[in-house]
Design an enzyme around this catalytic site. Structure first.
Site, mmCIF file in Angstrom:
data_model
loop_
_atom_site.group_PDB
_atom_site.id
_atom_site.type_symbol
_atom_site.label_atom_id
_atom_site.label_comp_id
_atom_site.label_asym_id
_atom_site.label_seq_id
_atom_site.Cartn_x
_atom_site.Cartn_y
_atom_site.Cartn_z
ATOM 1 N N SER A 144 65.640 50.294 -13.074
ATOM 2 C CA SER A 144 66.908 49.637 -13.387
ATOM 3 C C SER A 144 66.632 48.666 -14.524
ATOM 4 C CB SER A 144 67.384 48.864 -12.157
ATOM 5 O OG SER A 144 68.417 47.963 -12.486
ATOM 6 N N TYR A 157 65.698 43.849 -4.637
ATOM 7 C CA TYR A 157 65.998 44.913 -5.612
ATOM 8 C C TYR A 157 65.072 44.769 -6.824
ATOM 9 C CZ TYR A 157 69.025 48.225 -8.131
ATOM 10 O OH TYR A 157 69.522 49.316 -8.815
HETATM 11 N N1 NAD Z 1 74.886 52.083 -10.548
HETATM 12 C C1 NAD Z 1 74.201 51.212 -11.273
HETATM 13 O O1 NAD Z 1 74.774 50.331 -11.942
HETATM 14 C C2 NAD Z 1 72.712 51.284 -11.323
HETATM 15 C C3 NAD Z 1 72.038 50.437 -12.239
HETATM 16 C C4 NAD Z 1 70.653 50.489 -12.281
HETATM 17 C C5 NAD Z 1 69.955 51.372 -11.472
HETATM 18 N N2 NAD Z 1 70.639 52.177 -10.602
HETATM 19 C C6 NAD Z 1 69.843 53.072 -9.755
HETATM 20 O O2 NAD Z 1 70.315 54.399 -9.897
HETATM 21 C C7 NAD Z 1 70.014 55.137 -8.713
HETATM 22 C C8 NAD Z 1 71.244 55.911 -8.269
HETATM 23 O O3 NAD Z 1 72.218 54.987 -7.826
HETATM 24 P P1 NAD Z 1 73.790 55.222 -7.970
HETATM 25 O O4 NAD Z 1 74.316 54.082 -8.732
HETATM 26 O O5 NAD Z 1 74.104 56.603 -8.407
HETATM 27 O O6 NAD Z 1 74.221 54.965 -6.443
HETATM 28 P P2 NAD Z 1 75.118 55.783 -5.414
HETATM 29 O O7 NAD Z 1 75.291 54.887 -4.250
HETATM 30 O O8 NAD Z 1 76.356 56.306 -6.060
HETATM 31 O O9 NAD Z 1 74.178 57.010 -5.018
HETATM 32 C C9 NAD Z 1 72.985 56.825 -4.321
HETATM 33 C C10 NAD Z 1 72.709 58.049 -3.461
HETATM 34 O O10 NAD Z 1 71.458 57.840 -2.801
HETATM 35 C C11 NAD Z 1 71.591 58.306 -1.471
HETATM 36 N N3 NAD Z 1 70.635 57.649 -0.582
HETATM 37 C C12 NAD Z 1 70.676 56.359 -0.125
HETATM 38 N N4 NAD Z 1 69.689 56.145 0.747
HETATM 39 C C13 NAD Z 1 68.982 57.308 0.839
HETATM 40 C C14 NAD Z 1 67.846 57.697 1.589
HETATM 41 N N5 NAD Z 1 67.234 56.850 2.427
HETATM 42 N N6 NAD Z 1 67.396 58.965 1.450
HETATM 43 C C15 NAD Z 1 68.023 59.832 0.632
HETATM 44 N N7 NAD Z 1 69.117 59.523 -0.100
HETATM 45 C C16 NAD Z 1 69.588 58.268 0.006
HETATM 46 C C17 NAD Z 1 73.017 57.939 -1.088
HETATM 47 O O11 NAD Z 1 73.452 58.685 0.039
HETATM 48 C C18 NAD Z 1 73.759 58.263 -2.362
HETATM 49 O O12 NAD Z 1 74.212 59.604 -2.368
HETATM 50 C C19 NAD Z 1 69.502 54.112 -7.704
HETATM 51 O O13 NAD Z 1 68.087 54.146 -7.674
HETATM 52 C C20 NAD Z 1 69.970 52.788 -8.277
HETATM 53 O O14 NAD Z 1 69.164 51.707 -7.853
HETATM 54 C C21 NAD Z 1 71.991 52.147 -10.507
#
Ligand code: NAD
Length: 328
Positions: A144, A157
């Site tokens: 991130s 985080y």
């Molecule tokens: N959305 C943002 O602004 C952002 C910014 C920086 C980094 N990220 C990172 O991007 C990645 C994806 O996040 P996103 O924003 O698409 O979130 P999201 O919540 O839309 O999707 C996350 C997915 O991970 C799955 N998940 C959660 N726990 C799990 C587990 N124990 N085992 C298997 N699957 C699991 C959830 O069911 C969900 O489908 C994450 O690592 C997040 O930290 C997101």
């Protein structure tokens, strides 16, 4: 990957039921890539597979990335189902937690680290032998922009995402040093419009209401999941070691490199009012009982303190030429 085409390759994507993971699966499937779409939520990941057209080329796998044995078991199952070793693992599954260090419960901290840090390590190490065997492999670990700067109420985080960055950058150096056919990229998204804020755990005493947090998150996110997936896939194709996603990620990266550690002043000034909201009032409240030190450390700490007291008393007594009472 050495190959510029995903046609016929096998990719494994975790967190494929929503947000960035779902968009990655759909993008890769459109390019003729075979995809193992993995998530803990069965309904959500099956929906992703349905949207991708399903069939033998895109399949759903349901397991918890924080479960090391399950991850390693699935690596074998996926290889056998598709009849080939994986070329690409995208360790994307992740969750959020808003809590100050003072108030954070150990169970929430460990929950987040299990998924966001250990899940990434398990995925990397479960698939590394297959990536090497494929002769054209790629590890993509999603950190991130919070793997480059820290903010208030995001210590867990930040710890996980800084950890992912360190682990991934080290792996890239190793793969090169050992001449192994595996590229490695670390992804640093800025704000992406996904469900992550809605499913984040928030400490109630932080003063952050879930609805307010989700609304605030929607306001500050600049990039769609589809755009994020396109940037990540372009970065994979070009073997970029660091993939920044979104204009905010580029700005924050530049700020961190320009200001060095002084970025904290800017981050605090910008983020404190947003993240704390009404919680400034509770900042002085006593921490909840779960914050108490674990009982195992209580006894040694007391003994150590006692030993220090005795030593100090002996030293004082020695200087005064008298025998300390406590040394008896
Ligand atoms: N959305 C943002 O602004 C952002 C910014 C920086 C980094 N990220 C990172 O991007 C990645 C994806 O996040 P996103 O924003 O698409 O979130 P999201 O919540 O839309 O999707 C996350 C997915 O991970 C799955 N998940 C959660 N726990 C799990 C587990 N124990 N085992 C298997 N699957 C699991 C959830 O069911 C969900 O489908 C994450 O690592 C997040 O930290 C997101």
């Amino acid at each position: 990957m050495k190959s510029k085409s995903f046609q016929g390759r096998l990719a494994v994507v975790t967190g494929a039921g929503s947000g960035i993971g779902r968009a990655l699966v759909l993008n890769l499937a459109r390019q003729g890539c075979k995809v193992a779409a993995c998530d803990i939520q069965s309904q959500a990941v099956k929906e992703t597979v349905g949207l991708a057209g399903g069939g033998r080329e895109v399949r759903a796998y349901i397991f918890d990335v924080a479960d090391r044995e399950a991850f390693f078991r699935h690596a074998e199952v996926i290889k056998s189902d598709f009849g080939q070793p994986a070329n690409l693992i995208i360790n994307n599954a992740g969750v959020g937690l808003g809590a100050s260090v003072r108030e954070m419960r150990w169970e929430d901290f460990e929950w987040l680290m299990g998924i966001n840090f250990w899940g990434v390590c398990y995925g990397t190490q479960a698939f590394l032998p297959q990536l090497i065997e494929s002769g054209d492999g790629h590890v993509v670990n999603v950190s991130s922009i919070y793997g480059m700067i820290s903010g208030p109420l995001t210590s867990a985080y930040n710890a996980a995402k800084f950890g992912v960055r360190g682990y991934t950058e080290s792996l890239r150096i190793e793969m090169r040093a050992e001449g192994l056919p595996v590229e490695v990229s670390c992804v640093h998204p800025g704000g992406i419009r996904t469900n992550i804020a809605k499913t984040s755990r928030l400490a109630t005493s932080a003063g952050l209401a879930q609805a307010d947090f989700s609304k605030w998150f929607e306001r500050i996110t600049l990039t769609s999941p589809d755009k994020a997936a396109a940037i990540i896939i372009d970065g994979i194709r070009h073997n970029r070691p660091r993939i920044l996603v979104g204009p905010d990620a580029h700005t924050i990266d530049l700020m961190q490199r320009t200001l060095g550690i002084r970025y904290q002043w800017v981050a605090g000034a910008l983020l404190n009012p947003l993240m704390y909201g009404k919680s400034r009032k509770v900042a002085t409240a006593a921490p909840p009982p779960a914050q108490a030190a674990p009982p195992v450390s209580a006894e040694p700490a007391t003994k150590a303190a006692r030993r220090r007291e005795v030593k100090a008393a002996k030293a004082v007594a020695g200087r005064a030429g008298a025998k300390p009472k406590s040394a008896a």
